[in-house]
Design a protein around this motif. Structure first.
Motif, PDB file in Angstrom:
ATOM      1  N   MET A  54      60.116   6.925  31.245  1.00 34.82           N
ATOM      2  CA  MET A  54      59.159   8.019  31.183  1.00 34.82           C
ATOM      3  C   MET A  54      58.711   7.986  29.579  1.00 34.82           C
ATOM      4  N   SER A  55      57.351   8.109  29.483  1.00 36.79           N
ATOM      5  CA  SER A  55      56.755   8.330  28.113  1.00 36.79           C
ATOM      6  C   SER A  55      56.134   9.830  27.817  1.00 36.79           C
ATOM      7  N   LEU A  56      56.670  10.399  26.774  1.00 34.36           N
ATOM      8  CA  LEU A  56      56.219  11.601  26.390  1.00 34.36           C
ATOM      9  C   LEU A  56      55.391  11.779  25.153  1.00 34.36           C
ATOM     10  N   SER A  57      54.308  12.535  25.208  1.00 32.26           N
ATOM     11  CA  SER A  57      53.403  12.188  24.009  1.00 32.26           C
ATOM     12  C   SER A  57      54.073  12.887  23.039  1.00 32.26           C
ATOM     13  N   VAL A  72      65.358  16.836  26.757  1.00 37.57           N
ATOM     14  CA  VAL A  72      63.959  17.742  26.654  1.00 37.57           C
ATOM     15  C   VAL A  72      63.810  18.269  28.027  1.00 37.57           C
ATOM     16  N   LYS A  73      64.408  18.011  29.069  1.00 36.05           N
ATOM     17  CA  LYS A  73      64.041  18.986  30.353  1.00 36.05           C
ATOM     18  C   LYS A  73      64.821  20.323  29.986  1.00 36.05           C
ATOM     19  N   GLU A  74      65.925  20.337  29.514  1.00 32.44           N
ATOM     20  CA  GLU A  74      66.845  21.740  29.287  1.00 32.44           C
ATOM     21  C   GLU A  74      66.063  22.531  28.206  1.00 32.44           C
ATOM     22  N   LEU A  75      65.290  21.856  27.165  1.00 27.02           N
ATOM     23  CA  LEU A  75      64.682  22.674  26.088  1.00 27.02           C
ATOM     24  C   LEU A  75      63.382  23.103  26.719  1.00 27.02           C
ATOM     25  N   ALA A  76      62.641  22.093  27.453  1.00 23.86           N
ATOM     26  CA  ALA A  76      61.490  22.710  28.311  1.00 23.86           C
ATOM     27  C   ALA A  76      61.787  23.950  29.144  1.00 23.86           C
TER      28      ALA A  76
END
Length: 615
Positions: free
Chosen positions: A1-4, A84-88
């Motif tokens: 998965m690519s995140l901007s 990333v998911k935890e921080l989001a």
């Protein structure tokens, strides 16, 4: 998965870094920053600083550095996406939707973690039951106590086809098959237990979740170890046994040790070495090397001392070469013949193993030892074969700076190994002349200039012009070209470009070289090559015979490459004579002076275009 980048920047901006780190580490305010003892290495005086304004942490002791995402990946062992998911979630942000196929796979995987944990608990219960007696006896024989059993989650799979299936029937056969716990035979037949009559231990991911099992047979039979198949949770080429425990331990120890098998990992842990990891019955993959380099810049491969173990270490070295760079290498430890780490620990204890681990063999040393001993070097063909193998390995290195260093190092070792040996000098009577002996000094200003400051730019420019005109010369004279004492940075860069092209593509022609130079942006380097009036080398003249020009170019390169060594030997002989007269040193100085003068005459003749390269 690519995140901007924009999403990640906003995520970092919304995260209060000191609050995140404070959950694990006691921080003390220091002006506009916070400080603490670094969690990544042992220290008594705080050198770890957190800066909320800039959004990063930095340790001035071990150079650990990163942001909120890297804190979760490095300090807690999370994957990038999990971090990333935890921080989001904490920041109230929604992670962009992934590819539908990836989303479906993630959803399937999420439902399997509970299945795997239930299986792990059931295997543990069987080990402690009546049927687990032989498995407990085996563990006792290996010196694995109850605390170690609990730490690594040892269990036992009874020798029956339907016991686990029945115990976990609430999950349904489909999930148990997808998790790799049941084998689904041909259509129309009932699935049955994969692990039977084996000692089991769970394979966990970096977050400590059970994703697969490894199972050792207790009696005769094959395979000795049976691992789960690839599943939505488990890819054996991307997984390392004990990464959940070895990750945090490696940060404290400042190293990570790679051994061949799971039982070696457990033996090292029992000896107090918790930073050990093992692949799962396969050679190290690129993905596994990437995981290891996240834990240490130079993981230590500690494979068995038998032939298979040494072959495995060489395969790992070759697999790593394309990816090595500053801060990414490997170290190697060779066990005594016929022993694995567990054997050595049993025989001589931790001290003996630590002595080996303290002085690992470097990647370049391991590569050289393997190739230089692969076959005899008695004939020119065998020596040429060694050289070609070394250059092939060099060409595989992706980082240009590291590639240049390996080329220089390996060719220097090759030249030292294959250089003809001179017969020892016959001792003579001491000089008995009268008066004080005064050794002769060097007579060539050019020689002193080359030795002290590198090659005159006009000479280096002329040689590079020649190589650009006759690129077919490069591949056959790589070590001589690499040895030229170039002084200018631009000349060194252009030489590296030419050598890299020859290493990758072999013998070059003009069209191929022009394409490579255009792709590498070397035009500016070429424009900086200026030729002085009066130079008449045949290889820079358009009217010269091409064959003669090529011979002259090779002769100039070989002469200039050998000159620094000749000068150094002459100066050493002169220095010995200044301390004390020795007729052997006197004759050596005389021979070297004659060789230097002969080289000067050759170069002067070639410089005037008089053809020193004719037959």
């Amino acid at each position: 998965m690519s995140l901007s980048p924009a999403f990640l920047d906003e995520l970092r901006a919304r995260t209060h870094l000191s609050s995140l780190i404070q959950k694990q580490l006691k921080l003390t305010r220091a002006g506009r920053e916070f400080k603490a003892c670094c969690p990544f290495h042992n220290e008594k005086t705080p050198s770890f600083y957190v800066n909320d304004e800039k959004g990063f942490y930095h340790c001035f002791g071990c150079q650990a550095h990163g942001d909120a995402i890297s804190w979760l990946t490095d300090a807690q062992g999370l994957t990038f996406m999990d971090a990333v998911k935890e921080l989001a979630d904490a920041a109230g942000m929604e992670v962009p939707a992934p590819d539908p196929r990836a989303q479906a796979k993630a959803e399937r995987a999420a439902g399997l973690y509970e299945v795997m944990e239930a299986a792990a608990r059931w295997f543990t219960e069987q080990l402690e039951g009546v049927e687990g007696g032989p498995a407990r006896a085996y563990l006792d024989q290996r010196g694995i106590d109850a605390a170690t059993r609990r730490k690594f989650g040892f269990g036992f799979a009874p020798d029956a086809r339907l016991r686990l299936k029945g115990a976990l029937k609430a999950f349904g056969n489909d999930k148990l098959v997808e998790a790799g716990l049941l084998i689904a035979p041909d259509e129309g037949k009932e699935p049955y237990d994969r692990f039977r009559g084996r000692l089991t231990f769970p394979i966990r991911d970096a977050r400590g979740r059970c994703i697969a099992f490894s199972a050792r047979i207790l009696g005769p039979g094959e395979p000795k170890y049976l691992n789960s198949p690839d599943t939505p949770l488990f890819d054996k080429g991307r997984t390392l046994f004990n990464i959940d425990k070895a990750g945090p331990a490696s940060r404290s120890a400042g190293r990570v040790i790679v051994v061949e098998g799971q039982m070696d990992v457990i033996a090292l842990d029992r000896a107090g070495i918790g930073e050990s990891i093992a692949p799962l019955g396969t050679a190290l993959t690129e993905a596994q090397l990437g995981l290891l380099w996240r834990l240490s810049p130079s993981p230590i491969l500690c494979f068995d001392g038998d032939a298979a173990g040494q072959k495995a270490s060489v395969r790992a070295a070759l697999r790593a070469l394309p990816h090595v760079g500053p801060g990414r290498s490997l170290g190697f430890v060779t066990m005594p013949a016929g022993q694995d780490p567990d054997d050595l620990l049993r025989a001589k204890g931790r001290t003996a193993l630590e002595e080996l681990l303290e002085k690992p063999e470097s990647l370049v040393d391991r590569l050289w030892r393997h190739e230089s001993t692969a076959e005899p070097l008695a004939t020119p063909e065998q020596r040429a074969g060694l050289k070609r193998r070394l250059l092939d390995h060099v060409s595989a290195i992706g980082d240009p700076d590291v590639r240049d260093q390996y080329r220089h190092e390996l060719l220097e070792r090759f030249n030292t190994l294959t250089r003809p040996r001179r017969e020892p000098w016959t001792p003579r009577q001491p000089w008995k002349g009268g008066g004080k002996f005064v050794p002769q000094r060097p007579t060539s200003p050019r020689a002193r200039a080359v030795a002290s400051g590198g090659l005159d730019p006009q000479w280096s420019h002329a040689v590079l012009h020649g190589l650009l005109r006759f690129p077919e010369v490069i591949a056959g004279h790589i070590q001589e070209i690499a040895a030229l004492p170039l002084a200018e940075k631009a000349a060194v860069q252009l030489r590296s470009t030419l050598l890299d092209a020859a290493l990758v593509h072999g013998e070059l022609d003009q069209e191929a070289l022009n394409t490579i130079l255009a792709q590498t942006g070397a035009a500016a380097l070429i424009e900086g090559l200026h030729l002085r009036q009066g130079l008449a080398f045949s290889f820079i003249r358009r009217d010269a015979d091409p064959e003669r020009a090529r011979r002259d170019l090779v002769l100039v390169i070989e002469t200039l490459a050998a000159r620094p060594g000749l000068d150094a030997a002459y100066e050493a002989a002169t220095a010995r004579l200044k301390e004390k007269f020795d007729e052997v040193a006197f004759d050596e100085q005389k021979r070297l002076r004659a060789a230097r003068e002969d080289a000067d005459r050759k170069l002067a003749t070639l410089m005037m275009g008089e053809g020193g390269g004719t037959d």
